[in-house]
Design a protein around this motif. Structure first.
Motif: not given
Ligand code: SAM
Length: 287
Positions: A155-161, A182-184, A210-220, A246-250
């Motif tokens: 899943x594409x996410x915006x994560x606070x690090x 901390x994850x959007x 391909x992943x389809x974006x459904x929300x605006x944000x910074x994909x990080x 879950x595993x979040x990879x920057x």
């Protein structure tokens, strides 16, 4: 210490408290084992730890072989099981699951060497090895497996690090059953792999999609999700599931995305590889 030795093969006793007190994991297995193990069944557990799954099985099984490679844990499993009912039906065997076969065919195999993404722990290679040797030795139909199957997704996410003002984009794990403020999520998870333990198991986890974006944000970052299907309840048209952490990879660099955009993702690793095999192979490009 090599990662396969420190985590895949040897999980220290004090870490087992975390696994025992992880209710979704334990209750999911308890329910699945109650469904899958018929009265009088013979059961093999690969990777016994404290023996808790063998204990669940022994409430219905006539015989349970419980295999643990770590000598300290094998000793502890014997001690802890002896405090619980059904221990007389369980034989804790100190052995490597890559070598061991039970003395006779079994009805059910339990194996929880699962890590998100099928990384680090040896679930898939252990079960592939078991199936090959079991067929050669017994020339019998394969037993049932708990878990029965798995679905893996990304899943594409915006994560606070941000850690108290310190910016540190490091891989992180999340409890799948808690809200992650901390994850959007910037798009829906997309499945990249599905397999059943009674069929040929994947030798690689490769994906290009391909992943389809459904929300605006910074994909990080990308979030990796593994849903373990512990048992299929065909009559009820449902399943007993358990999500690994879950595993979040920057990502190496972030970019702004908007709904409707498509992001290309590619990665390639082998089941049981360290996290770096996934993160090092990851290529993400905006559409
Ligand atoms: C994630 S723990 C699960 C323990 C227990 N089944 C439970 O559900 O609480 C995996 C266990 O598998 C054991 N293990 C890992 N590799 C093994 C191998 N090759 N042979 C036997 N046991 C192994 C580890 O020492 C650890 O106790």
């Amino acid at each position: 210490m090599e990662e396969s030795a420190s985590l895949g093969q040897f999980i220290p006793l004090h870490y087992h408290y975390n696994m025992l007190s992880d209710s979704p994991r334990l209750l999911g297995f308890k329910e699945a084992i109650a469904v899958m193990v018929r009265p009088g069944a013979r059961v093999l557990e690969l990777g016994a730890g404290t023996g808790v799954l063998s204990f669940f099985a022994a409430q219905k099984a006539s015989r349970v072989w419980s295999v643990e490679r770590n000598p300290e844990l094998a000793r502890e499993a014997r001690r802890i099981l002896s405090l619980n009912p059904g221990a007389e039906r369980i034989e804790v065997v100190e052995a490597d699951a890559f070598d061991y076969l039970p003395p006779e065919p079994v009805d059910v195999v339990l194996c929880e060497m699962v890590h998100v993404g099928m990384l680090r722990e040896k679930q898939l290679p252990v079960i592939s090895s078991f199936k090959k040797r079991y067929r050669e030795r017994f020339n019998a139909p394969l037993p049932l497996f708990v878990p029965e199957a798995a679905i893996q997704a990304v899943q594409p996410v915006q994560q606070s690090f941000d850690f108290a003002g310190f910016h540190a984009p490091v891989p992180l794990f999340q409890h799948p059953y808690s809200v992650q403020s901390d994850t959007k999520g910037l798009g829906e998870p997309v499945s990249y792999q599905t397999f059943s333990y009674n069929e040929d198991l994947p030798e690689r986890c490769d994906w290009e999609g391909m992943l389809t974006v459904t929300e605006s944000g910074s994909l990080n970052a990308l979030r990796f999700i593994t849903k373990n299907i512990l048992a299929v309840l065909a009559a009820k048209n449902s399943t007993i599931d358990w999500f690994s952490q879950y595993l979040v990879i920057p990502l190496e660099s972030s970019f702004d995305v908007r709904p409707g955009e498509r992001v290309k993702v590619r990665f390639s690793y082998r089941p049981g590889d360290p996290l770096e095999a996934l993160s090092g192979s990851l290529v993400v490009t905006g559409g």
